[in-house]
Scaffold this motif. Structure first.
Motif, mmCIF file in Angstrom:
data_model
loop_
_atom_site.group_PDB
_atom_site.id
_atom_site.type_symbol
_atom_site.label_atom_id
_atom_site.label_comp_id
_atom_site.label_asym_id
_atom_site.label_seq_id
_atom_site.Cartn_x
_atom_site.Cartn_y
_atom_site.Cartn_z
ATOM 1 N N VAL A 145 0.845 -1.199 0.000
ATOM 2 C CA VAL A 145 0.000 0.000 0.000
ATOM 3 C C VAL A 145 0.878 1.244 0.000
ATOM 4 O O VAL A 145 0.633 2.195 -0.740
ATOM 5 N N SER A 146 1.907 1.235 0.815
ATOM 6 C CA SER A 146 2.827 2.368 0.892
ATOM 7 C C SER A 146 3.516 2.592 -0.450
ATOM 8 O O SER A 146 3.647 3.730 -0.907
ATOM 9 N N GLN A 147 3.942 1.532 -1.087
ATOM 10 C CA GLN A 147 4.606 1.638 -2.385
ATOM 11 C C GLN A 147 3.644 2.174 -3.433
ATOM 12 O O GLN A 147 4.009 3.019 -4.247
ATOM 13 N N GLY A 148 2.408 1.702 -3.408
ATOM 14 C CA GLY A 148 1.407 2.177 -4.357
ATOM 15 C C GLY A 148 1.099 3.653 -4.165
ATOM 16 O O GLY A 148 0.966 4.408 -5.125
ATOM 17 N N PHE A 149 0.989 4.074 -2.921
ATOM 18 C CA PHE A 149 0.715 5.475 -2.624
ATOM 19 C C PHE A 149 1.892 6.342 -3.037
ATOM 20 O O PHE A 149 1.728 7.420 -3.605
ATOM 21 N N SER A 150 3.092 5.864 -2.770
ATOM 22 C CA SER A 150 4.297 6.589 -3.162
ATOM 23 C C SER A 150 4.358 6.745 -4.682
ATOM 24 O O SER A 150 4.693 7.821 -5.196
ATOM 25 N N SER A 151 4.030 5.695 -5.384
ATOM 26 C CA SER A 151 4.019 5.738 -6.843
ATOM 27 C C SER A 151 2.974 6.731 -7.346
ATOM 28 O O SER A 151 3.225 7.490 -8.280
ATOM 29 N N PHE A 152 1.800 6.731 -6.707
ATOM 30 C CA PHE A 152 0.738 7.664 -7.076
ATOM 31 C C PHE A 152 1.198 9.105 -6.893
ATOM 32 O O PHE A 152 1.001 9.958 -7.757
ATOM 33 N N LEU A 153 1.840 9.393 -5.761
ATOM 34 C CA LEU A 153 2.313 10.756 -5.493
ATOM 35 C C LEU A 153 3.404 11.168 -6.478
ATOM 36 O O LEU A 153 3.432 12.312 -6.947
ATOM 37 N N SER A 154 4.295 10.259 -6.794
ATOM 38 C CA SER A 154 5.355 10.565 -7.761
ATOM 39 C C SER A 154 4.772 10.889 -9.129
ATOM 40 O O SER A 154 5.208 11.844 -9.790
ATOM 41 N N ASP A 155 3.797 10.106 -9.548
ATOM 42 C CA ASP A 155 3.136 10.358 -10.836
ATOM 43 C C ASP A 155 2.421 11.702 -10.831
ATOM 44 O O ASP A 155 2.481 12.450 -11.812
ATOM 45 N N ALA A 156 1.751 12.025 -9.729
ATOM 46 C CA ALA A 156 1.033 13.293 -9.630
ATOM 47 C C ALA A 156 2.009 14.466 -9.691
ATOM 48 O O ALA A 156 1.758 15.463 -10.381
ATOM 49 N N MET A 157 3.124 14.360 -8.986
ATOM 50 C CA MET A 157 4.120 15.432 -9.009
ATOM 51 C C MET A 157 4.725 15.591 -10.404
ATOM 52 O O MET A 157 4.984 16.704 -10.854
ATOM 53 N N SER A 158 4.918 14.487 -11.081
ATOM 54 C CA SER A 158 5.435 14.530 -12.445
ATOM 55 C C SER A 158 4.459 15.242 -13.372
ATOM 56 O O SER A 158 4.865 16.044 -14.225
ATOM 57 N N GLN A 159 3.167 14.992 -13.210
ATOM 58 C CA GLN A 159 2.153 15.646 -14.037
ATOM 59 C C GLN A 159 2.092 17.142 -13.760
ATOM 60 O O GLN A 159 1.934 17.946 -14.683
ATOM 61 N N VAL A 160 2.209 17.527 -12.492
ATOM 62 C CA VAL A 160 2.217 18.952 -12.144
ATOM 63 C C VAL A 160 3.433 19.628 -12.765
ATOM 64 O O VAL A 160 3.321 20.713 -13.352
ATOM 65 N N ASN A 161 4.580 19.002 -12.650
ATOM 66 C CA ASN A 161 5.797 19.558 -13.239
ATOM 67 C C ASN A 161 5.666 19.689 -14.752
ATOM 68 O O ASN A 161 6.060 20.700 -15.334
ATOM 69 N N GLN A 162 5.109 18.683 -15.392
ATOM 70 C CA GLN A 162 4.936 18.708 -16.839
ATOM 71 C C GLN A 162 4.010 19.856 -17.249
ATOM 72 O O GLN A 162 4.279 20.548 -18.239
ATOM 73 N N ALA A 163 2.941 20.083 -16.498
ATOM 74 C CA ALA A 163 2.018 21.175 -16.804
ATOM 75 C C ALA A 163 2.704 22.530 -16.640
ATOM 76 O O ALA A 163 2.492 23.444 -17.445
ATOM 77 N N GLN A 164 3.548 22.663 -15.624
ATOM 78 C CA GLN A 164 4.254 23.922 -15.417
ATOM 79 C C GLN A 164 5.288 24.172 -16.522
ATOM 80 O O GLN A 164 5.435 25.293 -16.990
ATOM 81 N N VAL A 165 5.977 23.134 -16.947
ATOM 82 C CA VAL A 165 6.957 23.269 -18.031
ATOM 83 C C VAL A 165 6.245 23.639 -19.330
ATOM 84 O O VAL A 165 6.704 24.520 -20.068
ATOM 85 N N GLU A 166 5.116 22.988 -19.591
ATOM 86 C CA GLU A 166 4.338 23.290 -20.799
ATOM 87 C C GLU A 166 3.857 24.742 -20.779
ATOM 88 O O GLU A 166 3.939 25.450 -21.787
ATOM 89 N N SER A 167 3.374 25.194 -19.627
ATOM 90 C CA SER A 167 2.917 26.574 -19.502
ATOM 91 C C SER A 167 4.063 27.552 -19.747
ATOM 92 O O SER A 167 3.895 28.555 -20.455
ATOM 93 N N SER A 168 5.206 27.271 -19.175
ATOM 94 C CA SER A 168 6.377 28.126 -19.361
ATOM 95 C C SER A 168 6.817 28.163 -20.824
ATOM 96 O O SER A 168 7.139 29.235 -21.365
ATOM 97 N N ASN A 169 6.825 27.006 -21.468
ATOM 98 C CA ASN A 169 7.214 26.946 -22.880
ATOM 99 C C ASN A 169 6.253 27.745 -23.750
ATOM 100 O O ASN A 169 6.679 28.451 -24.665
ATOM 101 N N LEU A 170 4.952 27.626 -23.492
ATOM 102 C CA LEU A 170 3.971 28.375 -24.269
ATOM 103 C C LEU A 170 4.117 29.874 -24.040
ATOM 104 O O LEU A 170 3.996 30.670 -24.986
ATOM 105 N N ALA A 171 4.396 30.271 -22.812
ATOM 106 C CA ALA A 171 4.587 31.695 -22.523
ATOM 107 C C ALA A 171 5.828 32.222 -23.250
ATOM 108 O O ALA A 171 5.798 33.341 -23.792
#
Length: 98
Positions: A25-51
């Protein structure tokens, strides 16, 4: 035809054999959080590139830049709220007496 689809469903089993361990369960939750942080980072990079492209004149659609910026902002705010709730939960658990 609907009866055959229903008959193909497997029953839900609630035996203790299928329960995940706390480590799983801990590993699954950790994986979920890592994926979520990666998606947030990707959205911020995309926003910066478009700007940057908009500032350079490569993109003329201001709406696209604005939507990407707002999407990144909302995702970051949501991430911060989840972080705050996790810290609050941890602190509450630490205050519990045994």
């Amino acid at each position: 035809m609907e009866m055959s689809a229903i008959s193909q469903l497997t029953p839900i089993r609630t035996s203790s054999v299928n329960k995940p361990t706390p480590a799983e369960v801990s590993q699954g939750f950790s994986s979920f959080l890592s994926d979520a942080m990666s998606q947030v980072n990707q959205a911020q990079v995309e926003s910066s590139n478009l700007a940057d492209k908009f500032a350079a004149g490569e993109i003329t659609d201001l709406h696209q830049v604005t939507v990407a910026g707002q999407k990144a902002s909302v995702m970051l705010q949501m991430t911060m709220q989840v972080r705050n709730k996790m810290i609050e939960s941890y602190q509450e658990i630490m205050r519990m007496s045994i």
